[in-house]
Design an enzyme around this catalytic site. Structure first.
Site, PDB file in Angstrom:
ATOM      1  N   ASN A   1       0.872  -1.180   0.016  1.00  0.00           N
ATOM      2  CA  ASN A   1       0.043   0.067  -0.034  1.00  0.00           C
ATOM      3  C   ASN A   1       0.801   1.155  -0.017  1.00  0.00           C
ATOM      4  O   ASN A   1       0.749   2.197  -0.736  1.00  0.00           O
ATOM      5  CB  ASN A   1      -0.857   0.096   1.269  1.00  0.00           C
ATOM      6  CG  ASN A   1      -2.234  -0.350   0.769  1.00  0.00           C
ATOM      7  OD1 ASN A   1      -2.671  -0.474  -0.239  1.00  0.00           O
ATOM      8  ND2 ASN A   1      -3.034  -0.932   1.899  1.00  0.00           N
TER       9      ASN A   1
ATOM     10  N   GLU B   1     -16.851 -25.708  -0.776  1.00  0.00           N
ATOM     11  CA  GLU B   1     -15.632 -24.749  -0.356  1.00  0.00           C
ATOM     12  C   GLU B   1     -15.950 -23.161  -0.713  1.00  0.00           C
ATOM     13  O   GLU B   1     -16.430 -22.931  -1.722  1.00  0.00           O
ATOM     14  CB  GLU B   1     -14.275 -25.163  -1.059  1.00  0.00           C
ATOM     15  CG  GLU B   1     -13.773 -26.692  -0.780  1.00  0.00           C
ATOM     16  CD  GLU B   1     -12.618 -27.015  -1.811  1.00  0.00           C
ATOM     17  OE1 GLU B   1     -11.733 -28.041  -1.186  1.00  0.00           O
ATOM     18  OE2 GLU B   1     -12.431 -26.244  -2.810  1.00  0.00           O
TER      19      GLU B   1
ATOM     20  N   GLU C   1      -6.302  -7.477   5.031  1.00  0.00           N
ATOM     21  CA  GLU C   1      -5.705  -8.274   3.996  1.00  0.00           C
ATOM     22  C   GLU C   1      -5.536 -10.023   4.234  1.00  0.00           C
ATOM     23  O   GLU C   1      -4.866 -10.580   3.839  1.00  0.00           O
ATOM     24  CB  GLU C   1      -4.360  -7.849   3.574  1.00  0.00           C
ATOM     25  CG  GLU C   1      -3.143  -8.211   4.987  1.00  0.00           C
ATOM     26  CD  GLU C   1      -3.116  -7.082   5.887  1.00  0.00           C
ATOM     27  OE1 GLU C   1      -3.951  -6.566   6.000  1.00  0.00           O
ATOM     28  OE2 GLU C   1      -1.853  -7.086   6.431  1.00  0.00           O
TER      29      GLU C   1
END
Ligand SMILES: [Mg+2]
Length: 318
Positions: free
Chosen positions: A194, A222, A230
Site C-alpha cells: 500500500n 468450499e 488483507e
C-alpha cells in the site's frame, strides 16, 4: 489426490437465477390451469399433496409456492405453517389458493405465513398480477440478502457470512463425525505494498487475490470470505490434514502465479501469501473459534518461518 487433479465444479453464481414456481394442489386440473397462467414467469414444478409439496420445496427452493387449501391429509394452512417454520423453505413466498372467499380464510392464510391470497374460480389477470408481484418481492429480498453477505471491496463473501456458514458446517461435520478444514490466508507485506503503490492499487491487489483464491477452490462447498484487512478465510468441508498438506502449497502457488509485482516484499518480487491451515472433527464441547484459533496459530508460524509459505496445524481438535 493431487491438488492439480482435484475435480472441477461450476462456481456458485451470485447472479439471480430464473424464477421457480411450485404448485401444490391435489387436483391435476387445477395444476394445469394454474401452470398455464404462470408458466412464462419461469420454471413450474408441481406436487399433488402437502407432504410431497414440502419435500419438493426443500429440494428445489422455489421462489414462489401456489398452495391449494382444500387437500386430503394435510390442508394448505398446515403446509404453509410447516414451510414457514423450516429454515430451508421459509424463504419461498407463498400464495394461498382457495375456493373459500371470506375474511376469516384470508386472515388464516396470512397468519399461517402466506404472502397473498387467491380465490377460485381463478381470475387470470389477477392471478398473473399477484404472482408477478410476489416474484418481484422475492427478487428484491434475494438481492438484499446477497448484499448483506458480500464484502464491498472484493465482491466475495464477508466476515458475517463466514461466521454463519462456519457455524452451520461445524454442526453438520459434528453430526457426521467428519473433519472440517479451515485456511487463514494473509497477503505478505501488504502494508508495504500500500505504501509503495497507493491504496487504489492495494484495493486492486486484494480483489485479485480474492478472485484467485475463489478460482483456486475445486470442490463443492468450499467457500472463501474476506476475514478482514488483507486476511481471507476458506471453509474446507470434509478435509483432513493429509488434504491440507496439498491445499496449502496449491493456494500459495496460485497467488504467486498472478505475478503481481511487489517491490517492497522481502521474500519475493511478486505478491505472495502466508497460509495457516487446520482441520478436525468438531466436538460438542467446543466451537468453530477453536478451529480458527488453530489455523491462526499456524498462520502465525508460517509468517514467523519467513512468509510465502503455509503451515498445517499439527494439533487437531480434541
Ligand atoms: Mg384441492
Amino acid at each position: 489426490m493431487q491438488a492439480d487433479s482435484l475435480p472441477s465444479y461450476s462456481k456458485p453464481s451470485l447472479a439471480p437465477a430464473a424464477s421457480v414456481i411450485l404448485i401444490i394442489d391435489d387436483n391435476p386440473k387445477s395444476i394445469k390451469a394454474l401452470s398455464l397462467l404462470v408458466r412464462d414467469f419461469g420454471e413450474v414444478l408441481f406436487a399433488t399433496s402437502g407432504a410431497a409439496g414440502i419435500a419438493m420445496a426443500m429440494k428445489s427452493k422455489p421462489d414462489l409456492i401456489l398452495l391449494d387449501v382444500e387437500m386430503p391429509g394435510m390442508n394448505g394452512y398446515e403446509v404453509c405453517r410447516q414451510l414457514k417454520a423450516d429454515l430451508s423453505t421459509r424463504g419461498s413466498g407463498i400464495i394461498i389458493v382457495t375456493s373459500h372467499s371470506s375474511v376469516e380464510h384470508e386472515v388464516e392464510a396470512l397468519e399461517a405465513g402466506a404472502a397473498d391470497f387467491i380465490t377460485k374460480p381463478l381470475n387470470a389477470p389477477l392471478v398473473r398480477a399477484r404472482v408477478k408481484t410476489q416474484l418481484l418481492v422475492k427478487k428484491q429480498a434475494d438481492a438484499l440478502q446477497r448484499l448483506a453477505e458480500q464484502d464491498g471491496l472484493t465482491g466475495i463473501y464477508n466476515r458475517r457470512y463466514f461466521d454463519e456458514q462456519v457455524a452451520q458446517e461445524w454442526r453438520r461435520h459434528q453430526r457426521q463425525r467428519s473433519p472440517l478444514g479451515l485456511a487463514l490466508v494473509d497477503v505478505d507485506y501488504f502494508k508495504a505494498y500500500n505504501d509503495e503503490y497507493g491504496h487504489q492499487d492495494g484495493d486492486e491487489c486484494l480483489r485479485s487475490v480474492a478472485q484467485c483464491l475463489t478460482l483456486a477452490l475445486r470442490r463443492p462447498g468450499e467457500q472463501v470470505a474476506r476475514y478482514g484487512g488483507e486476511e481471507f478465510v476458506i471453509i474446507l468441508p470434509y478435509t483432513d490434514n493429509v488434504e491440507l498438506l496439498k491445499i496449502g502449497p496449491w493456494l500459495c502457488e496460485q497467488v504467486r502465479n498472478l505475478k503481481i509485482p511487489h517491490a517492497k516484499s522481502a521474500v519475493a518480487q511478486w505478491v505472495t501469501i502466508s497460509a495457516g491451515l487446520a482441520s478436525g472433527i468438531p466436538s460438542i464441547q467446543s466451537g468453530p473459534d477453536h478451529l480458527l484459533g488453530l489455523a491462526d496459530k499456524a498462520l502465525y508460524q508460517a509468517k514467523a518461518n519467513g512468509r510465502n509459505q503455509f503451515v498445517v496445524a499439527e494439533k487437531n481438535l480434541e
